[in-house]
Design a protein around this motif. Structure first.
Motif, PDB file in Angstrom:
ATOM      1  N   SER A  95       0.824  -1.213   0.000  1.00 15.65           N
ATOM      2  CA  SER A  95       0.000   0.000   0.000  1.00 15.65           C
ATOM      3  C   SER A  95       0.857   1.261   0.000  1.00 15.65           C
ATOM      4  O   SER A  95       0.354   2.364  -0.227  1.00 15.65           O
ATOM      5  CB  SER A  95      -0.922   0.022   1.224  1.00 15.65           C
ATOM      6  N   GLU A  96       2.159   1.101   0.232  1.00 16.01           N
ATOM      7  CA  GLU A  96       3.056   2.257   0.334  1.00 16.01           C
ATOM      8  C   GLU A  96       3.989   2.405  -0.858  1.00 16.01           C
ATOM      9  O   GLU A  96       4.557   3.493  -1.069  1.00 16.01           O
ATOM     10  CB  GLU A  96       3.888   2.153   1.616  1.00 16.01           C
ATOM     11  N   TYR A  97       4.167   1.328  -1.615  1.00 17.56           N
ATOM     12  CA  TYR A  97       5.097   1.361  -2.742  1.00 17.56           C
ATOM     13  C   TYR A  97       4.391   0.985  -4.034  1.00 17.56           C
ATOM     14  O   TYR A  97       3.386   0.270  -4.020  1.00 17.56           O
ATOM     15  CB  TYR A  97       6.267   0.390  -2.494  1.00 17.56           C
ATOM     16  N   THR A  98       4.928   1.453  -5.157  1.00 17.13           N
ATOM     17  CA  THR A  98       4.373   1.089  -6.455  1.00 17.13           C
ATOM     18  C   THR A  98       4.689  -0.375  -6.753  1.00 17.13           C
ATOM     19  O   THR A  98       5.555  -0.985  -6.107  1.00 17.13           O
ATOM     20  CB  THR A  98       4.973   1.961  -7.568  1.00 17.13           C
ATOM     21  N   VAL A  99       4.003  -0.916  -7.733  1.00 15.21           N
ATOM     22  CA  VAL A  99       4.260  -2.294  -8.122  1.00 15.21           C
ATOM     23  C   VAL A  99       5.713  -2.453  -8.536  1.00 15.21           C
ATOM     24  O   VAL A  99       6.384  -3.424  -8.148  1.00 15.21           O
ATOM     25  CB  VAL A  99       3.314  -2.724  -9.266  1.00 15.21           C
ATOM     26  N   GLU A 100       6.228  -1.508  -9.313  1.00 11.60           N
ATOM     27  CA  GLU A 100       7.609  -1.593  -9.772  1.00 11.60           C
ATOM     28  C   GLU A 100       8.590  -1.552  -8.610  1.00 11.60           C
ATOM     29  O   GLU A 100       9.591  -2.297  -8.604  1.00 11.60           O
ATOM     30  CB  GLU A 100       7.909  -0.451 -10.753  1.00 11.60           C
ATOM     31  N   GLN A 101       8.325  -0.709  -7.632  1.00 10.57           N
ATOM     32  CA  GLN A 101       9.192  -0.660  -6.456  1.00 10.57           C
ATOM     33  C   GLN A 101       9.173  -1.987  -5.693  1.00 10.57           C
ATOM     34  O   GLN A 101      10.208  -2.450  -5.211  1.00 10.57           O
ATOM     35  CB  GLN A 101       8.772   0.490  -5.539  1.00 10.57           C
ATOM     36  N   CYS A 102       7.994  -2.581  -5.608  1.00  8.18           N
ATOM     37  CA  CYS A 102       7.879  -3.879  -4.936  1.00  8.18           C
ATOM     38  C   CYS A 102       8.631  -4.962  -5.701  1.00  8.18           C
ATOM     39  O   CYS A 102       9.296  -5.817  -5.106  1.00  8.18           O
ATOM     40  CB  CYS A 102       6.407  -4.267  -4.780  1.00  8.18           C
ATOM     41  N   VAL A 103       8.521  -4.924  -7.026  1.00  2.15           N
ATOM     42  CA  VAL A 103       9.253  -5.874  -7.866  1.00  2.15           C
ATOM     43  C   VAL A 103      10.743  -5.763  -7.609  1.00  2.15           C
ATOM     44  O   VAL A 103      11.444  -6.773  -7.464  1.00  2.15           O
ATOM     45  CB  VAL A 103       8.946  -5.636  -9.363  1.00  2.15           C
TER      46      VAL A 103
END
Length: 206
Positions: free
Chosen positions: A182-190
């Protein structure tokens, strides 16, 4: 429906093409990436986005998605505690076969109970072959993301045994990685998951 018995009158056949040979051919290790979290926490979105990145790198991958698996392999199971345990057991056994094939198996399941997730970790010969990724997202955010309307139906009592509403979710105590979706973008999570895979020698740094 859970069964831990082995088939009788069978002998394990050892293949000449081993896991290590497959991994050398693939250029990476085979592992289980087990994404767990509430419905709507971003498990499937993250798993598929990560698979795309790994595929671009030439990795052998496969995503086992919770809903998809219940259309076939686990189509006979409901959502009781017992059926949930059997669902996870079957997926664990299937993911283990992918690991033996030198494949990076990404599984996106709520898998709400710690004991079931631990059981899958114990299935593999090496604990490093099981990487638990907790998609940490507040319940209220998951409900806001609920395009299927499942949470609303669960709160109306139309869906029994719904995780987070009428059935518990046991937060991982020792997850290999916690991703606050909920705090990071999908790309950041990847990128966070990729960094862990590189750190553990599953894939080579880009």
């Amino acid at each position: 429906m859970t069964s831990t018995t082995e088939s009788s009158n069978t002998v394990w056949h050892r293949a000449t093409v081993t896991r290590r040979r497959r991994e050398r051919q693939n250029g990476h290790r085979g592992v289980i990436l087990w994404f767990t979290g509430l419905s709507g926490s971003g498990k499937s979105t993250l798993a598929h986005a990560l698979e795309e990145e790994l595929h671009q790198r030439g990795c052998r991958t496969f995503v086992c998605d919770g809903d998809n698996v219940r259309h076939g392999l686990c189509g006979d199971l409901g959502f009781s505690d017992e059926d949930r345990a059997e669902n996870v057991r079957r997926i664990g056994q299937m993911a283990k076969l992918f690991v033996e094939g030198g494949v990076i198996a990404l599984t996106a399941f709520i898998s709400p109970f710690r004991v079931d997730r631990q059981r899958v970790r114990m299935m593999v010969d090496n604990s490093k072959d099981f990487i638990e990724v907790f998609c940490d997202c507040p319940l209220e955010i998951c409900e806001q993301r609920d395009v299927k309307g499942l949470y609303q139906r669960a709160r109306r009592g139309e869906i029994p045994d719904f995780t987070g509403i009428s059935s518990p979710y046991e937060t991982p105590q020792n997850a290999d990685l916690i991703v606050k979706t909920s705090e990071y973008t999908v790309e950041q999570c990847v990128q966070k998951v990729l960094a862990l895979l590189e750190e553990r020698g599953v894939v080579a740094p880009k």
